[in-house]
Design a protein around this motif. Structure first.
Motif: not given
Length: 202
Positions: A2, A57, A64, A110, A112, A167
């Motif tokens: 990121t 992210v 973070l 992941e 987002a 995302a």
């Protein structure tokens, strides 16, 4: 990976159990973790331990967030380098919605974040997409825990198979890399309809 507002890259160096930084000038440093030393310890910088970090992210305060996959947790790293376990129970996999302190994940992948700082998690081992709201509540927004498949549908009627990437699109919807189905899926952003009293009409 990121990218921060100043152009700094943050990298989940999964095999080394580290979170790394790459400055806009190309300087690589270690933000947190100890090389090749895995674990779940919280702490500052090298005192912290990770076990297969995957997603990273940033929120708008510079914190973070890291999906610590094999620990089944979401970690938080403050701008001064303090690592804490923010959601999930270290080393305990499962599926439980609710407060971040009692929620359970299974190999989160992941991450987002939307403009409201709500965090979305591709909870790959559970075959679902989770949302962690700013008030610290975890909810499942699509898929059914422990049940895989390719079916489209609303909320719990949809099926995913090891969703790995997620995302936020410009319109607020989510784009999901549904890994084992070899598909890109779209999750339409949920909306809440409320009625407001018209004071002029009593």
């Amino acid at each position: 990976i990121t990218v921060g507002a100043n152009g700094t890259l943050y990298v989940a160096d999964s095999g080394n159990q580290l979170i790394r930084k790459i400055s806009s000038g190309g300087l690589v440093t270690t933000l947190a973790g100890s090389p090749d030393n895995w674990g779940s310890d919280d702490g500052v910088g090298p005192a912290a331990r990770f076990n297969g970090p995957v997603g990273v992210v940033l929120d708008d305060q510079g914190n973070l967030f890291v999906s610590d996959s094999f620990n089944h947790t979401i970690r938080k790293i403050t701008p001064d380098g303090m690592v804490s376990t923010w959601a999930g129970l270290p080393g305990v996999d499962g599926w439980v919605d609710g407060k971040v302190t009692t929620a359970k994940f299974c190999k989160p992948a992941e991450l987002a974040m939307d403009r409201r700082n709500d965090l979305f998690v591709a909870d790959s081992g559970n075959h679902v997409i989770r949302k962690i709201s700013t008030d610290g509540n975890v909810s499942t927004i699509t898929g059914r825990a422990g049940v895989n498949g390719p079916t489209d549908g609303v909320n719990g009627a949809a099926r995913l198979f090891n969703p790995y990437g997620v995302a936020v699109a410009p319109d607020g919807s989510l784009v999901v890399a549904d890994a084992y189905n070899e598909l890109l899926r779209t999750v339409v952003a949920p909306f809440t309809l409320t009625l407001q009293k018209n004071e002029a009409n009593g």
